[in-house]
Scaffold this motif. Structure first.
Motif, PDB file in Angstrom:
ATOM      1  N   LEU A   1      -9.216  -0.592   3.515  1.00 47.14           N
ATOM      2  CA  LEU A   1      -7.860  -0.116   3.793  1.00 47.14           C
ATOM      3  C   LEU A   1      -7.821   0.944   4.889  1.00 47.14           C
ATOM      4  CD1 LEU A   1      -6.520   0.205   0.129  1.00 47.14           C
ATOM      5  CD2 LEU A   1      -6.035  -1.609   1.767  1.00 47.14           C
ATOM      6  N   ASN A   2      -8.962   1.574   5.167  1.00 48.69           N
ATOM      7  CA  ASN A   2      -9.015   2.668   6.155  1.00 48.69           C
ATOM      8  C   ASN A   2     -10.202   2.472   7.102  1.00 48.69           C
ATOM      9  OD1 ASN A   2      -6.945   4.778   4.843  1.00 48.69           O
ATOM     10  ND2 ASN A   2      -8.204   3.912   3.200  1.00 48.69           N
ATOM     11  N   PRO A   3     -10.220   1.375   7.863  1.00 48.05           N
ATOM     12  CA  PRO A   3     -11.389   1.044   8.694  1.00 48.05           C
ATOM     13  C   PRO A   3     -11.612   1.995   9.857  1.00 48.05           C
ATOM     14  CG  PRO A   3      -9.578  -0.447   9.181  1.00 48.05           C
ATOM     15  CD  PRO A   3      -9.153   0.362   7.990  1.00 48.05           C
ATOM     16  N   GLN A   4     -10.637   2.851  10.166  1.00 48.02           N
ATOM     17  CA  GLN A   4     -10.761   3.747  11.320  1.00 48.02           C
ATOM     18  C   GLN A   4     -11.713   4.909  11.083  1.00 48.02           C
ATOM     19  OE1 GLN A   4      -8.131   3.307   9.356  1.00 48.02           O
ATOM     20  NE2 GLN A   4      -6.670   4.998   9.400  1.00 48.02           N
ATOM     21  N   TYR A   5     -12.059   5.179   9.817  1.00 46.92           N
ATOM     22  CA  TYR A   5     -12.932   6.327   9.517  1.00 46.92           C
ATOM     23  C   TYR A   5     -14.388   5.862   9.458  1.00 46.92           C
ATOM     24  CZ  TYR A   5      -8.393   8.291   8.455  1.00 46.92           C
ATOM     25  OH  TYR A   5      -7.086   8.685   8.554  1.00 46.92           O
ATOM     26  N   LYS A   6     -15.143   6.188  10.501  1.00 48.20           N
ATOM     27  CA  LYS A   6     -16.473   5.619  10.713  1.00 48.20           C
ATOM     28  C   LYS A   6     -17.524   6.136   9.748  1.00 48.20           C
ATOM     29  CE  LYS A   6     -16.548   6.727  15.155  1.00 48.20           C
ATOM     30  NZ  LYS A   6     -16.976   6.774  16.568  1.00 48.20           N
ATOM     31  N   LYS A   7     -17.354   7.350   9.238  1.00 48.59           N
ATOM     32  CA  LYS A   7     -18.362   7.971   8.366  1.00 48.59           C
ATOM     33  C   LYS A   7     -17.875   8.137   6.931  1.00 48.59           C
ATOM     34  CE  LYS A   7     -21.064   8.776  11.938  1.00 48.59           C
ATOM     35  NZ  LYS A   7     -22.343   8.071  12.118  1.00 48.59           N
ATOM     36  N   ASP A   8     -16.821   7.416   6.564  1.00 45.99           N
ATOM     37  CA  ASP A   8     -16.212   7.571   5.235  1.00 45.99           C
ATOM     38  C   ASP A   8     -15.625   8.964   5.044  1.00 45.99           C
ATOM     39  OD1 ASP A   8     -17.035   5.021   4.742  1.00 45.99           O
ATOM     40  OD2 ASP A   8     -18.621   5.540   3.328  1.00 45.99           O
ATOM     41  N   ILE A   9     -15.365   9.654   6.146  1.00 49.33           N
ATOM     42  CA  ILE A   9     -14.828  11.024   6.088  1.00 49.33           C
ATOM     43  C   ILE A   9     -13.544  11.103   6.908  1.00 49.33           C
ATOM     44  CG2 ILE A   9     -15.220  13.422   6.824  1.00 49.33           C
ATOM     45  CD1 ILE A   9     -18.177  13.018   6.202  1.00 49.33           C
ATOM     46  N   ILE A  10     -12.509  11.706   6.310  1.00 50.61           N
ATOM     47  CA  ILE A  10     -11.248  11.952   7.021  1.00 50.61           C
ATOM     48  C   ILE A  10     -11.271  13.404   7.505  1.00 50.61           C
ATOM     49  CG2 ILE A  10      -8.732  11.969   6.851  1.00 50.61           C
ATOM     50  CD1 ILE A  10      -8.981  10.004   4.532  1.00 50.61           C
ATOM     51  N   PRO A  11     -11.333  13.631   8.823  1.00 51.48           N
ATOM     52  CA  PRO A  11     -11.437  14.998   9.356  1.00 51.48           C
ATOM     53  C   PRO A  11     -10.083  15.692   9.446  1.00 51.48           C
ATOM     54  CG  PRO A  11     -11.501  13.452  11.169  1.00 51.48           C
ATOM     55  CD  PRO A  11     -11.391  12.633   9.901  1.00 51.48           C
ATOM     56  N   GLY A  12      -9.488  15.950   8.280  1.00 50.50           N
ATOM     57  CA  GLY A  12      -8.127  16.493   8.240  1.00 50.50           C
ATOM     58  C   GLY A  12      -7.964  17.877   8.834  1.00 50.50           C
ATOM     59  N   ILE A  13      -9.084  18.620   9.018  1.00 48.94           N
ATOM     60  CA  ILE A  13      -8.953  19.954   9.609  1.00 48.94           C
ATOM     61  C   ILE A  13      -8.616  19.869  11.088  1.00 48.94           C
ATOM     62  CG2 ILE A  13     -10.476  21.119   7.966  1.00 48.94           C
ATOM     63  CD1 ILE A  13     -12.720  20.844  10.048  1.00 48.94           C
ATOM     64  N   GLU A  14      -8.868  18.716  11.711  1.00 52.74           N
ATOM     65  CA  GLU A  14      -8.561  18.517  13.128  1.00 52.74           C
ATOM     66  C   GLU A  14      -7.068  18.366  13.341  1.00 52.74           C
ATOM     67  OE1 GLU A  14     -10.870  15.785  16.121  1.00 52.74           O
ATOM     68  OE2 GLU A  14      -9.385  14.569  15.079  1.00 52.74           O
ATOM     69  N   ARG A  15      -6.470  17.491  12.551  1.00 51.28           N
ATOM     70  CA  ARG A  15      -5.020  17.241  12.527  1.00 51.28           C
ATOM     71  C   ARG A  15      -4.748  16.370  11.312  1.00 51.28           C
ATOM     72  NH1 ARG A  15      -3.665  12.102  14.112  1.00 51.28           N
ATOM     73  NH2 ARG A  15      -5.056  10.958  15.510  1.00 51.28           N
TER      74      ARG A  15
ATOM     75  N   THR B   1       0.825  -1.207   0.000  1.00 47.68           N
ATOM     76  CA  THR B   1       0.000   0.000   0.000  1.00 47.68           C
ATOM     77  C   THR B   1       0.861   1.260   0.000  1.00 47.68           C
ATOM     78  OG1 THR B   1      -0.115   0.005   2.426  1.00 47.68           O
ATOM     79  CG2 THR B   1      -1.888  -1.123   1.238  1.00 47.68           C
ATOM     80  N   ASP B   2       0.235   2.368  -0.365  1.00 46.41           N
ATOM     81  CA  ASP B   2       0.831   3.699  -0.245  1.00 46.41           C
ATOM     82  C   ASP B   2       0.061   4.474   0.810  1.00 46.41           C
ATOM     83  OD1 ASP B   2       2.821   3.502  -2.136  1.00 46.41           O
ATOM     84  OD2 ASP B   2       1.548   4.142  -3.795  1.00 46.41           O
ATOM     85  N   SER B   3       0.678   5.493   1.371  1.00 48.52           N
ATOM     86  CA  SER B   3       0.007   6.333   2.366  1.00 48.52           C
ATOM     87  C   SER B   3       0.127   7.798   1.993  1.00 48.52           C
ATOM     88  CB  SER B   3       0.607   6.112   3.762  1.00 48.52           C
ATOM     89  OG  SER B   3       0.339   4.808   4.214  1.00 48.52           O
ATOM     90  N   ILE B   4      -0.956   8.531   2.234  1.00 46.26           N
ATOM     91  CA  ILE B   4      -1.001   9.970   1.969  1.00 46.26           C
ATOM     92  C   ILE B   4      -1.452  10.672   3.237  1.00 46.26           C
ATOM     93  CG2 ILE B   4      -2.265  11.791   0.726  1.00 46.26           C
ATOM     94  CD1 ILE B   4      -0.339  10.462  -1.079  1.00 46.26           C
ATOM     95  N   HIS B   5      -0.812  11.784   3.578  1.00 42.99           N
ATOM     96  CA  HIS B   5      -1.243  12.583   4.731  1.00 42.99           C
ATOM     97  C   HIS B   5      -2.283  13.594   4.267  1.00 42.99           C
ATOM     98  CE1 HIS B   5       1.417  11.006   7.794  1.00 42.99           C
ATOM     99  NE2 HIS B   5       2.410  11.042   6.924  1.00 42.99           N
ATOM    100  N   VAL B   6      -3.420  13.601   4.958  1.00 43.92           N
ATOM    101  CA  VAL B   6      -4.544  14.464   4.599  1.00 43.92           C
ATOM    102  C   VAL B   6      -4.738  15.514   5.689  1.00 43.92           C
ATOM    103  CG1 VAL B   6      -7.028  14.527   4.155  1.00 43.92           C
ATOM    104  CG2 VAL B   6      -5.670  12.590   3.345  1.00 43.92           C
ATOM    105  N   ASN B   7      -4.759  16.799   5.293  1.00 48.71           N
ATOM    106  CA  ASN B   7      -4.944  17.868   6.272  1.00 48.71           C
ATOM    107  C   ASN B   7      -6.163  18.744   5.965  1.00 48.71           C
ATOM    108  OD1 ASN B   7      -4.009  19.230   4.061  1.00 48.71           O
ATOM    109  ND2 ASN B   7      -2.077  19.893   4.989  1.00 48.71           N
ATOM    110  N   ARG B   8      -7.106  18.164   5.191  1.00 49.95           N
ATOM    111  CA  ARG B   8      -8.384  18.840   4.928  1.00 49.95           C
ATOM    112  C   ARG B   8      -9.503  17.816   5.036  1.00 49.95           C
ATOM    113  NH1 ARG B   8      -7.212  21.744  -0.759  1.00 49.95           N
ATOM    114  NH2 ARG B   8      -9.471  22.105  -0.678  1.00 49.95           N
ATOM    115  N   MET B   9     -10.751  18.276   5.089  1.00 53.58           N
ATOM    116  CA  MET B   9     -11.867  17.345   5.109  1.00 53.58           C
ATOM    117  C   MET B   9     -11.902  16.588   3.782  1.00 53.58           C
ATOM    118  SD  MET B   9     -13.061  17.815   8.098  1.00 53.58           S
ATOM    119  CE  MET B   9     -14.477  16.728   7.968  1.00 53.58           C
ATOM    120  N   LEU B  10     -12.041  15.289   3.861  1.00 60.40           N
ATOM    121  CA  LEU B  10     -12.020  14.477   2.651  1.00 60.40           C
ATOM    122  C   LEU B  10     -12.988  13.311   2.793  1.00 60.40           C
ATOM    123  CD1 LEU B  10     -10.577  14.003  -0.116  1.00 60.40           C
ATOM    124  CD2 LEU B  10      -9.018  12.480   1.112  1.00 60.40           C
TER     125      LEU B  10
END
Length: 547
Positions: free
Chosen positions: A320-334, A292-301
């Protein structure tokens, strides 16, 4: 099993102890008001009683300790006991051939657990074996980092069957089955959007630290494994009741019933991974990439933004990303990590602006207006292309007639308003419906009505080529190195039009203002609450209103 005579003796002896304690306790209680020291005396007698009962239980355990058939029956119900013609000598030889820092003994309890994996639960075992190719490297890397035995990789097999989204009846979650409190204690982030107990890497890191802390207490990996399951308090109680012994099989009878099978299952899992071929098991092919590859996300996605642009299914992104419960990455948080199949990271970077340009479509659908890159609170129009309006149902109106009026599809209208096609719920006069329309920025490209798929429906089966192309200011930037160009359509020159501009290298307020007629550097600074013109950063999103 103990004889009836020995069992009767145990009951009789315990009754005598209880009788003696009862009479003495009554005396202490009757004099308690006169002197507080009697309370201390009573506690001492209680401790003496517990010690005597523990010694009786210890004698009983010793009398049956060698007969592990009893332990196996205690572990499994009679109907779950699996019969096999494989002699014990074969299992003993195979287990002894496994190089391990953790003791892997053999007895009837271990035999019952091994047969449970390789015969009774063959289908589950083949699925587990198929998952080891993806999850074991992640787990082993973390264990090696903390200088822990790599054999501990078998723990998630018995904890969750290598299912990162597994949840127990008491709420333990993830590969390593962390409870909420323990997860928080070991710095796992748990929010409305993210649960790092479900993140294989983060959870493995927390588990390694927890196992290391337990080893400091017991200095014995078998006891550590037991304590991981039932907690140090229960293991300490079992040790005390076993007369201070720290041998797992000697404290076995004093452990909670579910923990008695935990270490045997661990040994069985080690056996399964090493000798599955001897039992004609075939690892099942699982839909997970080996690399796999990894990307750092710092915005809502939203996952569907990535899916539509890169052509990766949402289901694969969830795997591949089971930790995101709503299919959303909250990158504005961190900054958060997005895991992609190998080879997709360069494509993601090249199309990052196109991916983020679709944010309004998916956050509107999920009712998260505050998470959109920009959203006017007065007109409720997103500068990325959608407008939220409300429609009051009139007499004789249907879903079809309303959808036609707004240029949308019936399925999308039903989705936005919670109507299930299976329930066939009818419209009623006076109902207030939510409708998402295309804004003027969509005029040139939007030749077909908005669909549920284009607004982020999880049921979407359309390919990226079927989706609506949204032309925004960012879409007109042909390459990342080319200066931004103003939108040339009539909407660009309408008073009050809001533009979203992404700051690029060598930009400043003056050069940006020059791109838009009637806009000054001070306008941009004020509208975006910049303390200084020097506050601009590459990648920053600016809101620009055309006056």
């Amino acid at each position: 099993m103990p004889s009836i005579k020995s069992a009767a003796l145990l009951i009789a002896t315990t009754t005598i102890l209880l009788g003696g304690l009862t009479s003495k306790t009554t005396f202490a209680a009757s004099t308690q008001d006169k002197d507080d020291k009697h309370a201390t005396l009573e506690e001492g007698k209680l401790r003496l009683y517990e010690k005597k009962v523990d010694s009786l239980l210890l004698e009983r355990a010793k009398s049956q300790a060698l007969d592990t058939t009893n332990l196996a029956i205690d572990l499994l119900d009679n109907e779950e006991m699996v019969k096999s013609d494989i002699p014990d000598s074969v299992f003993i030889k195979r287990l002894s051939s496994i190089p391990s820092l953790i003791d892997l003994p053999y007895n009837n309890v271990v035999r019952a657990s091994i047969l449970w994996y390789v015969i009774r639960k063959k289908n589950i075992s083949e699925k587990i074996l198929g998952l080891t190719g993806y999850y074991f490297p992640i787990i082993e890397q973390t264990l090696d980092k903390h200088d822990l035995p790599l054999e501990l990789r078998y723990l998630p097999i018995i904890e969750s069957a290598l299912n990162p989204v597994a949840v127990s009846r008491v709420g333990a979650t993830g590969l390593w089955q962390f409870m909420y409190g323990t997860g928080k204690q070991y710095k796992l982030n748990i929010t409305s959007f993210v649960d790092e107990r479900r993140d294989p890497l983060a959870a493995s890191e927390a588990a390694a630290k927890f196992l290391k802390d337990l080893y400091k207490i017991y200095n014995d990996w078998t006891l550590v494994i037991a304590a991981y399951n039932c907690g140090p308090r229960n293991v300490n109680k079992a040790i005390r009741r076993a007369g201070g012994s720290k041998n797992y099989w000697e404290i076995y009878n004093y452990l909670p019933k579910e923990t008695r099978g935990y270490v045997p299952n661990f040994i069985a899992a080690a056996y399964l991974v090493k000798f599955y071929k001897e039992h004609k098991l075939t690892p099942r092919s699982m839909p997970l990439p080996q690399s796999t590859d990894s990307i750092h996300v710092n915005r809502m996605l939203h996952f569907q933004q990535v899916s539509e642009v890169l052509g990766i299914s949402v289901d694969e992104l969830r795997e591949l990303n089971p930790q995101y419960k709503k299919d959303i990455i909250p990158g504005i948080e961190r900054p958060y990590t997005l895991t992609l199949p190998m080879g997709f990271a360069p494509n993601y970077i090249a199309k990052e602006e196109e991916i983020y340009a679709k944010d309004s479509l998916y956050f509107v659908q999920n009712n998260f207006p505050k998470l959109m890159a920009a959203n006017s609170s007065t007109s409720q129009t997103s500068d990325l292309g959608t407008k939220k309006v409300f429609h009051k149902v009139r007499k004789n109106e249907t879903f079809s007639s309303i959808a036609k009026k707004y240029g949308i599809e019936v399925a999308a209208l039903k989705e936005w308003n919670g109507f299930s096609s299976k329930k066939k719920k009818k419209l009623q006069k006076g109902m207030r419906l939510t409708v998402y329309q295309a804004s003027p920025l969509l005029a040139q490209k939007n030749e077909k009505p908005l669909t549920g798929e284009s607004l982020g429906s999880k049921k979407s089966t359309s390919s990226p080529s079927d989706s609506i192309k949204i032309e925004t200011v960012k879409d007109l930037n042909i390459s990342p190195n080319e200066p931004a160009k103003p939108y040339l359509g009539s909407a660009q020159h309408e008073k009050g039009t809001v533009i979203q501009y992404t700051v690029k290298k060598n930009d400043n307020l003056w050069t940006i203002a020059q791109k838009y007629k009637g806009v000054t550097p001070k306008d941009i600074q004020k509208e975006n609450r910049l303390h200084s013109p020097k506050d601009l950063k590459v990648g920053q999103i600016l809101k620009i209103t055309i006056d």
